[in-house]
Scaffold this motif. Structure first.
Motif, PDB file in Angstrom:
ATOM      1  N   ILE A 132      -0.836  -0.858 -15.537  1.00 15.89           N
ATOM      2  CA  ILE A 132      -2.047  -0.088 -15.831  1.00 15.89           C
ATOM      3  C   ILE A 132      -1.994   1.222 -15.045  1.00 15.89           C
ATOM      4  N   ASP A 133      -2.815   2.151 -15.449  1.00 19.01           N
ATOM      5  CA  ASP A 133      -2.939   3.424 -14.740  1.00 19.01           C
ATOM      6  C   ASP A 133      -3.882   3.210 -13.561  1.00 19.01           C
ATOM      7  N   LEU A 134      -3.322   2.944 -12.391  1.00 18.85           N
ATOM      8  CA  LEU A 134      -4.135   2.565 -11.230  1.00 18.85           C
ATOM      9  C   LEU A 134      -5.171   3.621 -10.880  1.00 18.85           C
ATOM     10  N   ALA A 135      -4.772   4.871 -10.895  1.00 18.37           N
ATOM     11  CA  ALA A 135      -5.687   5.936 -10.483  1.00 18.37           C
ATOM     12  C   ALA A 135      -6.867   6.051 -11.436  1.00 18.37           C
ATOM     13  N   HIS A 136      -6.670   5.684 -12.680  1.00 20.77           N
ATOM     14  CA  HIS A 136      -7.716   5.836 -13.692  1.00 20.77           C
ATOM     15  C   HIS A 136      -8.939   4.976 -13.373  1.00 20.77           C
ATOM     16  N   TYR A 137      -8.713   3.827 -12.716  1.00 17.67           N
ATOM     17  CA  TYR A 137      -9.807   2.898 -12.450  1.00 17.67           C
ATOM     18  C   TYR A 137     -10.238   2.877 -10.984  1.00 17.67           C
ATOM     19  N   ALA A 138      -9.696   3.784 -10.181  1.00 13.46           N
ATOM     20  CA  ALA A 138      -9.887   3.693  -8.726  1.00 13.46           C
ATOM     21  C   ALA A 138     -11.272   4.120  -8.259  1.00 13.46           C
ATOM     22  N   GLU A 139     -11.968   4.944  -9.008  1.00 13.57           N
ATOM     23  CA  GLU A 139     -13.255   5.462  -8.543  1.00 13.57           C
ATOM     24  C   GLU A 139     -14.285   4.350  -8.461  1.00 13.57           C
ATOM     25  N   ARG A 140     -15.043   4.344  -7.365  1.00  9.67           N
ATOM     26  CA  ARG A 140     -16.108   3.355  -7.189  1.00  9.67           C
ATOM     27  C   ARG A 140     -17.441   4.068  -7.073  1.00  9.67           C
ATOM     28  N   ALA A 141     -18.433   3.516  -7.749  1.00 12.68           N
ATOM     29  CA  ALA A 141     -19.776   4.088  -7.677  1.00 12.68           C
ATOM     30  C   ALA A 141     -20.503   3.558  -6.450  1.00 12.68           C
ATOM     31  N   ALA A 185      -1.256  -3.018  -6.822  1.00 12.27           N
ATOM     32  CA  ALA A 185      -0.505  -1.758  -6.677  1.00 12.27           C
ATOM     33  C   ALA A 185       0.892  -1.850  -7.288  1.00 12.27           C
ATOM     34  N   ARG A 186       1.495  -3.039  -7.314  1.00 16.37           N
ATOM     35  CA  ARG A 186       2.848  -3.154  -7.867  1.00 16.37           C
ATOM     36  C   ARG A 186       2.864  -3.188  -9.400  1.00 16.37           C
ATOM     37  N   HIS A 187       1.680  -3.085 -10.010  1.00 14.82           N
ATOM     38  CA  HIS A 187       1.588  -3.090 -11.469  1.00 14.82           C
ATOM     39  C   HIS A 187       1.281  -1.699 -12.002  1.00 14.82           C
ATOM     40  N   ASP A 188       1.735  -0.676 -11.311  1.00 13.28           N
ATOM     41  CA  ASP A 188       1.484   0.695 -11.752  1.00 13.28           C
ATOM     42  C   ASP A 188       2.204   0.945 -13.080  1.00 13.28           C
ATOM     43  N   LEU A 189       1.510   1.589 -14.010  1.00 13.89           N
ATOM     44  CA  LEU A 189       2.068   1.852 -15.338  1.00 13.89           C
ATOM     45  C   LEU A 189       3.346   2.685 -15.267  1.00 13.89           C
ATOM     46  N   ALA A 190       3.435   3.595 -14.309  1.00 13.85           N
ATOM     47  CA  ALA A 190       4.640   4.426 -14.194  1.00 13.85           C
ATOM     48  C   ALA A 190       5.872   3.560 -13.933  1.00 13.85           C
ATOM     49  N   ASP A 191       5.727   2.527 -13.107  1.00 15.83           N
ATOM     50  CA  ASP A 191       6.850   1.613 -12.853  1.00 15.83           C
ATOM     51  C   ASP A 191       7.219   0.844 -14.120  1.00 15.83           C
ATOM     52  N   THR A 192       6.187   0.430 -14.869  1.00 14.47           N
ATOM     53  CA  THR A 192       6.436  -0.288 -16.115  1.00 14.47           C
ATOM     54  C   THR A 192       7.217   0.578 -17.096  1.00 14.47           C
TER      55      THR A 192
END
Length: 679
Positions: free
Chosen positions: A472-481, A641-648
């Motif tokens: 998955i795109d980790l940075a895309h979901y990182a923001e927390r409200a 963190a090891r499931h970053d889309l870029a690595d995939t």
């Protein structure tokens, strides 16, 4: 007289073949985008006029033959017009399969006619009541054909046209045998002409509504069958056959039908002259031309479709030329960006409201056409269903490297149908055996988790399987409200289908007054779940969002405090990984691959599937402990963190290049390739 009748019928078949070719070309050219055609427009077409003239001439020859021999001798000879149409259309490109089918049809029809002609046949007993019965059947058949809608429109109209042609031929037979009484013969001929004319109009509608193969197969099989049955039932003109000859005639008829179906199927795809030329070889100097085969793709909403779209867009962003072959989707307004989308003919299913399936023939034709035009470096399929298996077979025949990823569990499909457990278990075994049979010959097989790889091995896939996370795109979901005040929200994201067990979350919420549920997604169980929430008195604390755009989904992840995944058929669970990237603790069923993501006491809790009490206890613990939620949420981010889309993406590029026989890929965008594995 019989030999003369056969000669006239064969000559008529030649004219009919020319008529079909010309009329189909005119109808396809002048039909509207809705698949309808108006005779007023066709009448101005010289091509159509020529086709009609050939058809009228063929009809005159056929009627002459009917005056000389029984329908059982004359009418089957019309089947040979299909043989002539196919052979003339394909010319030197005729394959061995088509040649054999044509020979089978010719021999079978000849044998059928000979057995009918050699047997003693009583004279036809023509009565006005029998003819009236045939004529009255015409409007009923026509109405039934016109009532067909959707994908049955073409077949319904073609079948109705064929039956009208057969009934018309039977009535015309009565007319030519009644020439001694001209008023009666004229009345019969007028009635027969109306039937044949109605069949002709329906035939034009069928040509405009669907493929030539369906029209030709339906008319070629049903026309002579209807005529022969009507002749023998209404007029008593049935040949007296010995049992052995009757059985032989039945076998010959079946052989002719099978040959007709093969020949008609050969008309479903474009001819060599109509095919689009191969794409220019404009590959990026360092990129690959990749063809992804997907039996489900956006706008479909499910994990496999979501992953395939992310993979395709990610590969395109890396500079590769990415093509996708999928079942044709109605009303698709999705922006596919730099992807090139190819569609295979498809139809809906009664088992799932959105899932569409390509027919084996349609998928095979689409796969062969796309491979010949695109000429990819590698083919990567996402399933073993129609599109996937057709692409794999066609690629193997062309020597193109293949990769296959498995997202499939039979339970995910059987959840849509209520079946006895014994039958369900048997179908699951059949499903796994079918997958293994298809994937056994693939160059490289991948799957998202070690648990999924173990499942493949346990079900008979005796070969190495590469484990590559869906990513998955980790940075895309990182923001927390900012944490909301008031009730704590437990979130579920996914399809609302049986194997997701979302009812367990609703039942748990009913036991926890301080907890509410946010449910994102749609599916076959949504009405039942909404009724359950009302029945349990928690409709005000269970919010069904339906499908939401990606931007809204990110916001919902950010505004909730707990993620719950009760599903028991998750090969990885992209939604759970997204929730972890958003910093949420997870409460999940202890089933399939979920234990690879959820470490009890570290980033959440596991509970025994179906145990509502255990689920409620775990949710309540987290709802009352903000500190635990914060620490477990941070652990979720670290674990995912090891499931970053870029690595995939880099892992799949590595697989592609290895499949193509190249060395490991050079550095891409400054990153070294690595294999993403779940643990």
């Amino acid at each position: 007289m019989t030999l003369l009748a056969v000669a006239f019928a064969l000559l008529g078949a030649c004219f009919f073949a020319g008529s079909v070719a010309l009329q189909h070309n005119a109808v396809q050219t002048r039909s509207s985008v809705t698949g309808r055609v108006k005779l007023a427009r066709l009448a101005r077409s010289r091509t159509w006029q020529a086709g009609v003239l050939l058809g009228v001439t063929g009809t005159a020859l056929h009627l002459t033959a009917l005056s000389l021999a029984p329908l059982a001798v004359v009418q089957p000879l019309g089947v040979l017009s299909l043989v002539l149409t196919v052979l003339a259309g394909r010319g030197a490109a005729t394959s061995r399969r088509i040649g054999v089918a044509a020979a089978v049809v010719c021999v079978a029809v000849a044998g059928f006619v000979l057995t009918s002609a050699s047997a003693p046949t009583p004279p036809a007993h023509i009565t006005a009541s029998a003819v009236v019965l045939a004529v009255l059947a015409g409007p009923v058949v026509a109405a039934a054909g016109l009532a067909c809608r959707g994908r049955a429109r073409c077949l319904g109209r073609a079948a109705a046209a064929a039956v009208l042609f057969g009934l018309g031929a039977a009535v015309m037979r009565a007319a030519v045998l009644s020439l001694s009484h001209l008023p009666t013969a004229a009345g019969f001929a007028l009635a027969g002409g109306v039937l044949i004319g109605g069949g002709g109009w329906l035939l034009q509608q069928a040509h405009a509504a669907g493929p030539t193969a369906v029209v030709v197969a339906a008319t070629t099989v049903l026309d002579p069958l209807t005529a022969v049955v009507a002749d023998q039932v209404l007029y008593g003109e049935a040949p007296h056959l010995l049992p052995a000859l009757a059985a032989a005639r039945l076998v010959l008829a079946l052989a002719a039908v099978l040959g007709v179906l093969v020949l008609a199927g050969s008309l479903s795809g474009p001819s060599e002259h109509d095919k689009e030329p191969p794409m220019p070889d404009s590959r990026p100097t360092s990129g690959l031309r990749i063809l992804l085969g997907a039996d489900t793709f956006p706008p479909d909403i499910n994990g496999a479709a979501h992953f395939t779209a992310r993979l395709a867009h990610g590969l395109a962003d890396f500079g590769h030329d990415v093509h996708v072959l999928r079942p044709r989707t109605r009303g698709d307004d999705t922006d596919h960006g730099r992807l090139t989308i190819h569609d295979a003919r498809a139809f809906g299913t009664p088992f799932h409201p959105t899932f569409r399936i390509s027919t084996p023939g349609g998928a095979r034709q689409a796969a062969e056409d796309v491979l010949d035009r695109v000429r990819p470096d590698v083919v990567h399929v996402q399933s073993h269903f129609s599109v996937g298996r057709a692409l794999l077979a066609a690629a193997r025949g062309r020597g193109i490297p293949t990769v296959a990823t498995n997202h499939f569990m039979p339970e995910n499909l059987l959840g849509y149908v209520r079946l006895p457990q014994s039958l369900r278990r048997a179908l699951i075994r059949v499903g796994w055996r079918d997958l293994v049979r298809v994937y056994r010959t693939v160059g490289t097989v991948t799957t998202p988790t070690p648990r999924a790889a173990e499942l493949l091995a346990r079900n008979g896939l005796e070969r190495p399987v590469r484990v590559i996370s869906c990513g998955i795109d980790l940075a895309h979901y990182a923001e927390r409200a900012t944490p909301a005040t008031g009730d704590v929200a437990a979130l579920f994201v996914g399809r609302l289908d049986a194997e997701k067990n979302v009812d367990e979350l609703v039942r748990a919420v009913a036991r926890l007054p301080r907890l509410r549920a946010e449910i994102v997604g749609d599916g076959s169980c949504r009405p039942t779940l909404m009724s359950l929430a009302t029945e349990l008195g928690v409709a005000d604390r269970v919010c069904f969002h339906g499908f939401v755009p990606d931007a809204d989904l990110v916001r919902i992840y950010a505004c909730c405090q707990i993620f719950c995944m009760p599903g028991t058929a998750e090969l990885q669970s992209i939604a759970t990984m997204e929730a972890m990237a958003a910093g949420l603790p997870v409460v999940a069923a202890d089933a399939m691959a979920l234990p690879h993501l959820v470490h009890p006491g570290v980033n959440g809790h596991l509970y025994p599937p179906g145990d509502i009490d255990a689920l409620a206890i775990r949710l309540d613990e987290l709802a009352g402990d903000p500190g635990a939620r914060a620490s477990m949420g941070a652990a979720s981010r670290a674990l995912v963190a090891r499931h970053d889309l870029a690595d995939t993406l880099e892992s799949f590029v590595s697989v592609y290049r290895h499949a193509c026989g190249a060395a490991q890929p050079a550095e891409i965008e400054g990153r070294q390739p690595s294999v993403a594995q779940s643990s």
